[in-house]
Design a protein around this motif. Structure first.
Motif: not given
Ligand code: GLA
Length: 384
Positions: A40-41, A187-194, A278-282
């Motif tokens: 998560m960079p 897979t290099l799939a990615y999702e932007y997280l505000p 952590a992505a869910l936390d965010l």
């Protein structure tokens, strides 16, 4: 950016194309990228700046403002050089461009950066990415962002000797202002997280430790993980990378690997799970839960994966006991560099002063700090 542009005009008497390529932080997910896991960079506002123009000379010239050095690069012979070491990132890219038959022309280039080197902020990825983005634009090469990410990673492997994962180059190329992103390194799939941090901000504390063994220790970690996978595969053929392993699988095979390898693999499996949680936390806006995972991740990096150092551990220890800090951990490959702190804005000034003083008293070293903001990936700033 202005300094690079002015130097370019002074040296080469023409208006250049300008490119900015950022460094990166990593909120969570360390040493998971080359295990085909999650990271998560975020790209940051600090980076490397470039100025480029096509040249009629029979050699290309690259000038480092920071080192005050000019390097002559022969497009047809981009072999590795002993010095200057910085030229190798660019030579590696030229090697790849030749390999795909890109129509190269000689160019002139000036670069400089406000990213500290060896601080775990991926200044090398910023150099590789900014350079290839610049040539792509200047020479109309038509490369996709992903092609350039792979070229940059290749340059790091073959010309800098670090068998890195994809995180740093991907971040420098794909970052988005005010966002982190969740990247699946398989897979290099990615999702932007505000990044809605409210009253909190991201503070880097730099130990100023640049460990000379970092490259070889990094490559050793990679082979320890590979060793773990080979053993796991005998019982669980579906495991092709640690990304596929569970704690239970590891425990089943525990007796078949040295304790060190077990600990390395356990860390990766746990860290990978932490990223998804952590992505869910965010997404829920639960920064407290997120911060706790940063502390836990540091503990694992220090004790299980053993890529920390006393200076980093000390800075995290101070953060644990300081008011207003939700989480802190070392970032990047390790053995030095920075800690990342999620800290209340009212606590920042006091924390910086007390920590820098305590750090100096303990290690006799200066602690630098950077208040970072997530920024955009490599960008062409101006077409002169
Ligand atoms: C370095 C590497 C990355 C990644 C991190 C650790 O920054 O370049 O690919 O492996 O270490 O997470």
């Amino acid at each position: 950016m202005n300094a690079v542009r002015l130097k370019f005009i002074e040296l080469f008497q023409s208006e250049p194309l300008l490119v900015h390529a950022p460094g990166r932080i990593n909120l969570i997910g360390e040493h998971t990228d080359y295990n085909e896991g999650f990271v998560m960079p975020a790209a940051i506002h600090m980076g490397v700046q470039f100025a480029f123009a096509v040249s009629q000379n029979n050699v290309s010239q690259i000038y480092s403002l920071k080192y005050n050095q000019l390097f002559n690069l022969e497009l047809t012979n981009p072999a590795k050089v002993e010095s200057p070491a910085w030229a190798n990132y660019f030579l590696g890219i030229v090697n790849r461009l030749n390999a795909i038959g890109a129509p190269l022309q000689n160019f002139t280039c000036v670069f400089d950066g406000d990213l500290p080197t060896g601080a775990g902020l991926s200044s090398s990825a910023a150099m590789e990415c900014g350079f290839v983005v610049g040539l792509n634009e200047l020479l109309h090469l038509g490369l996709s962002r992903l092609e350039m990410v792979h070229m940059a990673q290749w340059a790091e492997h073959q010309y800098a000797g670090v068998k890195c994962g994809i995180m740093d180059q991907f971040s420098s190329m794909m970052g988005k202002k005010d966002h982190a992103f969740l990247l699946d390194c398989r897979t290099l799939a990615y999702e932007y997280l505000p990044l809605h941090l409210g009253d909190y901000e991201l503070l880097l504390c730099d130990t100023n430790v640049k460990h000379s063994l970092a490259t070889s220790a990094y490559n050793t970690r990679r082979s320890e993980c590979q060793h773990g996978v080979e053993v796991l595969q005998k019982s669980f053929p579906e495991v092709t990378a640690l990304r596929d392993a569970t704690v239970l699988m590891l425990q089943t095979c525990q007796q078949q690997v040295p304790a060190t390898v077990f600990n390395r693999c356990l860390f990766v499996v746990e860290e990978n799970a932490r990223v998804t949680e952590a992505a869910l936390d965010l997404k829920k806006g639960d920064l407290h839960a997120f911060g706790k995972k940063m502390f836990t991740a540091h503990e694992g990096l220090s004790k299980q994966y053993e890529v920390s150092c006393p200076e980093l551990d000390y800075l995290v220890e101070l953060a644990i006991h300081a008011p207003g800090i939700l989480g802190a951990r070392m970032i990047g490959g390790g053995f030095g560099g920075c800690t990342l702190n999620m800290i209340h804005r009212n606590a920042v000034e006091t924390f910086i002063t007390t920590t820098a003083t305590a750090y100096h008293a303990r290690f006799g070293k200066t602690m630098n700090h950077y208040r970072v903001k997530p920024g955009a990936g490599a960008t062409v700033v101006m077409n002169g």
